[in-house]
Design an enzyme around this catalytic site. Structure first.
Site, mmCIF file in Angstrom:
data_model
loop_
_atom_site.group_PDB
_atom_site.id
_atom_site.type_symbol
_atom_site.label_atom_id
_atom_site.label_comp_id
_atom_site.label_asym_id
_atom_site.label_seq_id
_atom_site.Cartn_x
_atom_site.Cartn_y
_atom_site.Cartn_z
ATOM 1 N NE ARG A 1 -3.634 2.556 0.843
ATOM 2 C CZ ARG A 1 -3.425 3.866 0.691
ATOM 3 N NH1 ARG A 1 -2.280 4.305 0.193
ATOM 4 N NH2 ARG A 1 -4.337 4.734 1.035
ATOM 5 C CD GLU B 1 -10.663 3.093 -2.297
ATOM 6 O OE1 GLU B 1 -10.589 1.926 -2.734
ATOM 7 O OE2 GLU B 1 -9.899 3.545 -1.432
ATOM 8 N NE ARG C 1 -3.582 -2.643 2.207
ATOM 9 C CZ ARG C 1 -4.467 -1.759 1.747
ATOM 10 N NH1 ARG C 1 -4.880 -1.811 0.500
ATOM 11 N NH2 ARG C 1 -4.935 -0.815 2.534
#
Length: 158
Positions: A46, A54, A88
């Site tokens: 990330r 998004e 992540r």
């Protein structure tokens, strides 16, 4: 014993933060999330300090495509800052030429500076210039920041 435990936690946090990954980008999940192959293992990254639109949001697919154009199939280096709630790796990603992928996305108008995590002048200037030039998502008359869009979607789902 308690002091030893605290020291181990602090050192573990520093070591995790300092970790660097080098590998080939095998997937671009969205504008601010990539997957790298590091020593035969997939590592999801990330991007630190930025937030791209998004999937399903205006400019979300264009942000993903732009990220892919810069890094897909290339060997990049990710300098870990932390891990997020999804486990992540959160990292600054450097392209083969040494430039920051994170900064490049903001310069091109495909990500916001995520000021909750990144308050650098360089990133702020990149966003101001992209906005003034109406690059990427700044072409929209009323762009909605991804964190606002996510909150609106969660509220609507309740």
């Amino acid at each position: 014993m308690r002091i030893l435990l605290v020291l181990m936690l602090v050192l573990g946090s520093v070591i995790a933060r300092a970790q660097t990954y080098t590998g080939k980008v095998t997937a671009v999940k969205d504008g601010d999330t990539i997957e790298m192959l590091v020593n035969g293992k997939a590592v999801r990254i990330r991007l630190f300090g930025v937030d791209s639109p998004e999937k399903g949001q205006a400019f979300g697919e264009k942000a993903r495509q732009y990220t892919a154009s810069l890094c897909f199939g290339k060997v990049v280096t990710a300098k870990q800052q932390s891990r997020d709630q999804y486990r992540r790796v959160v990292a600054e990603v450097y392209l083969p030429g040494g430039g920051s992928l994170n900064l490049q996305l903001v310069k091109a108008g495909y990500a916001w500076q995520y000021t909750q995590f990144n308050k650098t002048r360089e990133m702020a200037l990149a966003q101001t210039e992209a906005k003034a030039a109406r690059k990427g998502l700044w072409q929209d008359a009323h762009p909605v920041a991804p964190w606002v869009w996510r909150k609106q979607r969660r509220s609507a789902a309740r």
